[in-house]
Design an enzyme around this catalytic site. Structure first.
Site, PDB file in Angstrom:
ATOM      1  N   GLU A  74       0.817  -1.217   0.000  1.00  0.00           N
ATOM      2  CA  GLU A  74       0.000   0.000   0.000  1.00  0.00           C
ATOM      3  C   GLU A  74       0.850   1.266   0.000  1.00  0.00           C
ATOM      4  O   GLU A  74       0.332   2.348   0.253  1.00  0.00           O
ATOM      5  CB  GLU A  74      -0.923   0.019   1.228  1.00  0.00           C
ATOM      6  CG  GLU A  74      -1.905  -1.128   1.302  1.00  0.00           C
ATOM      7  CD  GLU A  74      -3.050  -1.023   0.317  1.00  0.00           C
ATOM      8  OE1 GLU A  74      -2.942  -0.259  -0.667  1.00  0.00           O
ATOM      9  OE2 GLU A  74      -4.049  -1.722   0.546  1.00  0.00           O
ATOM     10  N   HIS A  93      -2.701   2.575   8.669  1.00  0.00           N
ATOM     11  CA  HIS A  93      -3.744   1.940   7.855  1.00  0.00           C
ATOM     12  C   HIS A  93      -4.089   0.594   8.464  1.00  0.00           C
ATOM     13  O   HIS A  93      -3.195  -0.182   8.818  1.00  0.00           O
ATOM     14  CB  HIS A  93      -3.229   1.756   6.422  1.00  0.00           C
ATOM     15  CG  HIS A  93      -4.084   0.856   5.584  1.00  0.00           C
ATOM     16  ND1 HIS A  93      -5.434   1.072   5.403  1.00  0.00           N
ATOM     17  CD2 HIS A  93      -3.792  -0.274   4.882  1.00  0.00           C
ATOM     18  CE1 HIS A  93      -5.917   0.118   4.628  1.00  0.00           C
ATOM     19  NE2 HIS A  93      -4.947  -0.716   4.305  1.00  0.00           N
ATOM     20  N   HIS A  95      -7.254  -2.833   8.617  1.00  0.00           N
ATOM     21  CA  HIS A  95      -8.485  -3.478   8.144  1.00  0.00           C
ATOM     22  C   HIS A  95      -9.315  -3.802   9.389  1.00  0.00           C
ATOM     23  O   HIS A  95      -9.826  -4.921   9.527  1.00  0.00           O
ATOM     24  CB  HIS A  95      -8.170  -4.757   7.368  1.00  0.00           C
ATOM     25  CG  HIS A  95      -7.450  -4.542   6.072  1.00  0.00           C
ATOM     26  ND1 HIS A  95      -7.186  -5.565   5.201  1.00  0.00           N
ATOM     27  CD2 HIS A  95      -6.947  -3.421   5.482  1.00  0.00           C
ATOM     28  CE1 HIS A  95      -6.535  -5.084   4.127  1.00  0.00           C
ATOM     29  NE2 HIS A  95      -6.368  -3.787   4.286  1.00  0.00           N
ATOM     30  N   TYR A 114     -19.972  13.190  19.125  1.00  0.00           N
ATOM     31  CA  TYR A 114     -19.062  14.338  18.980  1.00  0.00           C
ATOM     32  C   TYR A 114     -17.609  13.937  18.717  1.00  0.00           C
ATOM     33  O   TYR A 114     -16.822  14.730  18.188  1.00  0.00           O
ATOM     34  CB  TYR A 114     -19.180  15.267  20.189  1.00  0.00           C
ATOM     35  CG  TYR A 114     -18.508  14.768  21.451  1.00  0.00           C
ATOM     36  CD1 TYR A 114     -17.144  14.969  21.641  1.00  0.00           C
ATOM     37  CD2 TYR A 114     -19.215  14.101  22.449  1.00  0.00           C
ATOM     38  CE1 TYR A 114     -16.505  14.513  22.791  1.00  0.00           C
ATOM     39  CE2 TYR A 114     -18.593  13.638  23.589  1.00  0.00           C
ATOM     40  CZ  TYR A 114     -17.239  13.841  23.751  1.00  0.00           C
ATOM     41  OH  TYR A 114     -16.607  13.393  24.870  1.00  0.00           O
ATOM     42  N   HIS A 156     -12.591  -2.234   2.076  1.00  0.00           N
ATOM     43  CA  HIS A 156     -11.154  -2.382   2.329  1.00  0.00           C
ATOM     44  C   HIS A 156     -10.771  -2.099   3.786  1.00  0.00           C
ATOM     45  O   HIS A 156     -10.381  -3.017   4.494  1.00  0.00           O
ATOM     46  CB  HIS A 156     -10.407  -1.462   1.349  1.00  0.00           C
ATOM     47  CG  HIS A 156      -8.916  -1.540   1.432  1.00  0.00           C
ATOM     48  ND1 HIS A 156      -8.086  -1.196   0.397  1.00  0.00           N
ATOM     49  CD2 HIS A 156      -8.087  -1.879   2.448  1.00  0.00           C
ATOM     50  CE1 HIS A 156      -6.823  -1.357   0.752  1.00  0.00           C
ATOM     51  NE2 HIS A 156      -6.802  -1.772   1.994  1.00  0.00           N
ATOM     52  N   TYR A 210      -7.592  21.868  23.903  1.00  0.00           N
ATOM     53  CA  TYR A 210      -6.987  20.873  24.802  1.00  0.00           C
ATOM     54  C   TYR A 210      -5.764  20.206  24.185  1.00  0.00           C
ATOM     55  O   TYR A 210      -5.146  19.347  24.799  1.00  0.00           O
ATOM     56  CB  TYR A 210      -7.989  19.751  25.131  1.00  0.00           C
ATOM     57  CG  TYR A 210      -9.169  20.177  25.953  1.00  0.00           C
ATOM     58  CD1 TYR A 210      -9.017  21.088  26.997  1.00  0.00           C
ATOM     59  CD2 TYR A 210     -10.428  19.650  25.704  1.00  0.00           C
ATOM     60  CE1 TYR A 210     -10.106  21.480  27.746  1.00  0.00           C
ATOM     61  CE2 TYR A 210     -11.525  20.044  26.458  1.00  0.00           C
ATOM     62  CZ  TYR A 210     -11.363  20.957  27.462  1.00  0.00           C
ATOM     63  OH  TYR A 210     -12.442  21.326  28.213  1.00  0.00           O
TER      64      TYR A 210
HETATM   65 ZN   LIG Z   1      -5.166  -2.431   3.143  1.00  0.00          ZN
END
Ligand SMILES: [Zn+2]
Length: 214
Positions: A74, A93, A95, A114, A156, A210
């Site tokens: 990726e 990243h 899954h 929120y 994905h 904050y």
């Molecule tokens: Zn992936």
């Protein structure tokens, strides 16, 4: 931060998301900006066995500058995001299961809670589908990330970016939490009440006060 400390922190975040169950079948990856390019986790190596020296140093055009292993498949969206987003210092990243389930309906997450503001705005969008590892996916992720720190990738998973690795890690975990709550709400048949733009702006202002936004 020294190169060794940065490498160690990338590995620590990768092992933490794996331990959380966010990386089935060795999926997911972690990167951080380094010397005009980025350091990224390798392809196909179990996280538990990954060491700081296994990371790959890539330039911002995707050229391997150092590292014996292959970068995560990726890598194109990491490179594309760092090029498009000067505010991104780190990318995580996953899954993760519930966010991935929601992404498979090609639905984003509205401001039903929120904490969506942690993701940089009043929703988390779902990017248009493209095959993993392609420049098309990189482009659709960058488009859906506009003004945001997190995005769902259709069918994905999730990408989160942050000013720090810890910040990106916090956001990717919160997206999983919010996606799960939103799925539960949809499954219950109850109608979500969505917070308005003005309220989400108030929340964002409080978070930045904050120093909470990653
Ligand atoms: Zn992936």
């Amino acid at each position: 931060m020294s190169e060794m400390a940065l490498r160690a922190e990338i590995v620590a975040v990768a092992q933490a998301i794996d331990k959380a169950g966010f990386c089935p079948s060795k999926s997911g990856n972690v990167s951080a900006r380094f010397e005009g390019g980025l350091l990224i986790t390798p392809s196909g190596l179990p996280y538990a066995q990954t060491k700081p020296e296994d990371l790959i140093h890539l330039s911002l055009d995707g050229t391997v500058l150092s590292g014996a292993r292959k970068p995560s498949s990726e890598w194109p969206f990491h490179v594309e995001i760092y090029q498009a987003r000067p505010d991104a210092q780190a990318i995580v990243h996953t899954h993760s299961p519930r966010a991935t389930a929601l992404s498979s309906a090609r639905r984003g997450i509205p401001a039903f809670h929120y904490m969506i503001a942690l993701c940089g705005g009043s929703d988390v969008r779902c990017a248009e589908y493209a095959t993993f590892g392609t420049p098309e996916l990189a482009k659709s992720a960058v488009t859906a990330l506009e003004g945001r720190k997190a995005v769902l990738l259709a069918n994905h998973g999730v990408i989160a970016l942050g000013q720090t690795l810890a910040g990106a890690h916090t956001i990717v975990a919160e997206v999983e939490n919010l996606a799960g709550q939103y799925l539960d709400l949809l499954a219950s048949g109850l109608e979500p009440v969505i917070l308005g733009e003005a309220e989400m702006e108030r929340v964002s202002a409080k978070f930045s006060g904050y120093g909470k936004v990653g």
